[in-house]
Design a protein around this motif. Structure first.
Motif, PDB file in Angstrom:
ATOM      1  N   SER A  49       0.809  -1.226   0.000  1.00  0.00           N
ATOM      2  CA  SER A  49       0.000   0.000   0.000  1.00  0.00           C
ATOM      3  C   SER A  49       0.840   1.273   0.000  1.00  0.00           C
ATOM      4  O   SER A  49       0.295   2.369  -0.113  1.00  0.00           O
ATOM      5  CB  SER A  49      -0.951   0.001   1.205  1.00  0.00           C
ATOM      6  OG  SER A  49      -0.217  -0.045   2.406  1.00  0.00           O
ATOM      7  N   ASP A  50       2.151   1.143   0.128  1.00  0.00           N
ATOM      8  CA  ASP A  50       3.023   2.316   0.028  1.00  0.00           C
ATOM      9  C   ASP A  50       3.058   2.742  -1.435  1.00  0.00           C
ATOM     10  O   ASP A  50       3.372   1.943  -2.319  1.00  0.00           O
ATOM     11  CB  ASP A  50       4.433   1.971   0.520  1.00  0.00           C
ATOM     12  CG  ASP A  50       5.312   3.191   0.622  1.00  0.00           C
ATOM     13  OD1 ASP A  50       5.763   3.669  -0.453  1.00  0.00           O
ATOM     14  OD2 ASP A  50       5.546   3.662   1.748  1.00  0.00           O
ATOM     15  N   LYS A  83       9.556  -4.674   3.351  1.00  0.00           N
ATOM     16  CA  LYS A  83      10.330  -3.454   3.584  1.00  0.00           C
ATOM     17  C   LYS A  83       9.526  -2.378   4.312  1.00  0.00           C
ATOM     18  O   LYS A  83      10.080  -1.611   5.091  1.00  0.00           O
ATOM     19  CB  LYS A  83      10.830  -2.925   2.231  1.00  0.00           C
ATOM     20  CG  LYS A  83      11.728  -1.717   2.319  1.00  0.00           C
ATOM     21  CD  LYS A  83      12.383  -1.388   0.978  1.00  0.00           C
ATOM     22  CE  LYS A  83      11.356  -1.097  -0.076  1.00  0.00           C
ATOM     23  NZ  LYS A  83      11.922  -0.677  -1.353  1.00  0.00           N
ATOM     24  N   HIS A  84       8.210  -2.322   4.102  1.00  0.00           N
ATOM     25  CA  HIS A  84       7.395  -1.241   4.653  1.00  0.00           C
ATOM     26  C   HIS A  84       6.507  -1.644   5.827  1.00  0.00           C
ATOM     27  O   HIS A  84       5.849  -0.782   6.418  1.00  0.00           O
ATOM     28  CB  HIS A  84       6.507  -0.642   3.556  1.00  0.00           C
ATOM     29  CG  HIS A  84       7.291   0.080   2.529  1.00  0.00           C
ATOM     30  ND1 HIS A  84       7.463  -0.415   1.253  1.00  0.00           N
ATOM     31  CD2 HIS A  84       7.995   1.231   2.578  1.00  0.00           C
ATOM     32  CE1 HIS A  84       8.213   0.424   0.561  1.00  0.00           C
ATOM     33  NE2 HIS A  84       8.550   1.421   1.349  1.00  0.00           N
ATOM     34  N   ARG A  85       6.476  -2.906   6.203  1.00  0.00           N
ATOM     35  CA  ARG A  85       5.616  -3.294   7.328  1.00  0.00           C
ATOM     36  C   ARG A  85       6.180  -2.740   8.634  1.00  0.00           C
ATOM     37  O   ARG A  85       7.382  -2.522   8.769  1.00  0.00           O
ATOM     38  CB  ARG A  85       5.432  -4.802   7.405  1.00  0.00           C
ATOM     39  CG  ARG A  85       6.632  -5.561   7.851  1.00  0.00           C
ATOM     40  CD  ARG A  85       6.316  -7.037   7.922  1.00  0.00           C
ATOM     41  NE  ARG A  85       7.508  -7.779   8.268  1.00  0.00           N
ATOM     42  CZ  ARG A  85       7.556  -9.058   8.436  1.00  0.00           C
ATOM     43  NH1 ARG A  85       6.465  -9.765   8.276  1.00  0.00           N
ATOM     44  NH2 ARG A  85       8.672  -9.652   8.747  1.00  0.00           N
ATOM     45  N   ALA A 100       7.868  -4.632  15.119  1.00  0.00           N
ATOM     46  CA  ALA A 100       7.197  -4.872  16.401  1.00  0.00           C
ATOM     47  C   ALA A 100       7.622  -3.863  17.465  1.00  0.00           C
ATOM     48  O   ALA A 100       6.842  -3.506  18.333  1.00  0.00           O
ATOM     49  CB  ALA A 100       7.483  -6.286  16.870  1.00  0.00           C
ATOM     50  N   TRP A 101       8.829  -3.412  17.418  1.00  0.00           N
ATOM     51  CA  TRP A 101       9.352  -2.506  18.449  1.00  0.00           C
ATOM     52  C   TRP A 101       9.247  -1.038  18.055  1.00  0.00           C
ATOM     53  O   TRP A 101       9.682  -0.170  18.778  1.00  0.00           O
ATOM     54  CB  TRP A 101      10.815  -2.845  18.727  1.00  0.00           C
ATOM     55  CG  TRP A 101      11.657  -2.712  17.501  1.00  0.00           C
ATOM     56  CD1 TRP A 101      12.287  -1.585  17.055  1.00  0.00           C
ATOM     57  CD2 TRP A 101      11.937  -3.707  16.539  1.00  0.00           C
ATOM     58  NE1 TRP A 101      12.939  -1.815  15.885  1.00  0.00           N
ATOM     59  CE2 TRP A 101      12.743  -3.131  15.534  1.00  0.00           C
ATOM     60  CE3 TRP A 101      11.587  -5.046  16.402  1.00  0.00           C
ATOM     61  CZ2 TRP A 101      13.199  -3.836  14.422  1.00  0.00           C
ATOM     62  CZ3 TRP A 101      12.055  -5.742  15.298  1.00  0.00           C
ATOM     63  CH2 TRP A 101      12.842  -5.142  14.330  1.00  0.00           C
ATOM     64  N   GLU A 102       8.651  -0.749  16.918  1.00  0.00           N
ATOM     65  CA  GLU A 102       8.626   0.609  16.386  1.00  0.00           C
ATOM     66  C   GLU A 102       7.782   1.567  17.234  1.00  0.00           C
ATOM     67  O   GLU A 102       8.155   2.715  17.436  1.00  0.00           O
ATOM     68  CB  GLU A 102       8.071   0.563  14.961  1.00  0.00           C
ATOM     69  CG  GLU A 102       8.459   1.711  14.098  1.00  0.00           C
ATOM     70  CD  GLU A 102       8.096   1.424  12.662  1.00  0.00           C
ATOM     71  OE1 GLU A 102       8.958   1.620  11.802  1.00  0.00           O
ATOM     72  OE2 GLU A 102       6.957   1.002  12.388  1.00  0.00           O
ATOM     73  N   ASN A 103       6.638   1.116  17.710  1.00  0.00           N
ATOM     74  CA  ASN A 103       5.738   1.956  18.503  1.00  0.00           C
ATOM     75  C   ASN A 103       5.444   1.259  19.828  1.00  0.00           C
ATOM     76  O   ASN A 103       4.428   0.602  19.984  1.00  0.00           O
ATOM     77  CB  ASN A 103       4.419   2.201  17.751  1.00  0.00           C
ATOM     78  CG  ASN A 103       4.634   2.940  16.463  1.00  0.00           C
ATOM     79  OD1 ASN A 103       5.434   3.858  16.414  1.00  0.00           O
ATOM     80  ND2 ASN A 103       3.933   2.546  15.409  1.00  0.00           N
TER      81      ASN A 103
END
Length: 121
Positions: A10-11, A26-28, A31-34
Motif C-alpha cells: 500500500s506504500d 520493507k514497509h511493514r 514490532a518494536w517501532e511503537n
C-alpha cells in the motif's frame, strides 16, 4: 479453484507484493517501532528492585500455598489501576497459582470489556 492474485504494497512508491496488513517486508511496521505506554514506563532497575522486595516478603515461598515460589505477580493488575512498583501490590506465587490467578484476571477483564461495549441500534 485458482488462488487470487497477490496484492501490492500500500506504500505508493512500492510495487512489491504485500505480506503483512497490506505492506511488503520493507514497509511493514516493526514490532518494536511503537512501544506501548506500559513498555515506556518500565524501568529495569526499579523492576529488579520490586521483584527482590516482593520475593523477600514471603522468603521466596508462594503467598498462597507456601511452596517454593517462581513468579512475582501484581495483586491488582497494572491494567486495572494497580501500582507498577509498589511492593504492597506484589505477591510471589508458584507457577500453578500464577497460572490460576492469570486465568481469573483475564476472564474478569474480558467480561468487563464485553459489558462496556456500546452497541449501535
Amino acid at each position: 479453484m485458482p488462488y487470487a492474485p497477490g496484492t501490492r504494497c500500500s506504500d505508493p512508491s512500492c510495487g512489491d507484493f504485500a505480506v503483512d496488513h497490506g505492506k511488503c517486508l520493507k514497509h511493514r511496521r516493526k514490532a518494536w517501532e511503537n512501544p506501548s505506554q506500559h513498555t515506556l514506563q518500565i524501568d529495569p532497575a526499579r523492576e529488579r528492585e520490586w521483584r527482590k522486595l516482593v520475593k523477600a516478603k514471603t522468603n521466596g515461598m508462594c503467598a498462597w500455598c507456601a511452596k517454593p515460589g517462581a513468579v512475582c505477580d501484581h495483586i491488582v493488575p497494572v491494567g486495572e489501576g494497580g501500582a507498577l512498583y509498589d511492593p504492597a501490590n506484589g505477591q510471589y506465587l508458584c507457577t500453578d497459582h500464577d497460572r490460576d490467578k492469570t486465568t481469573t484476571d483475564l476472564a474478569r477483564m474480558s467480561a468487563k470489556r464485553r459489558s462496556n461495549v456500546n452497541f449501535r441500534r
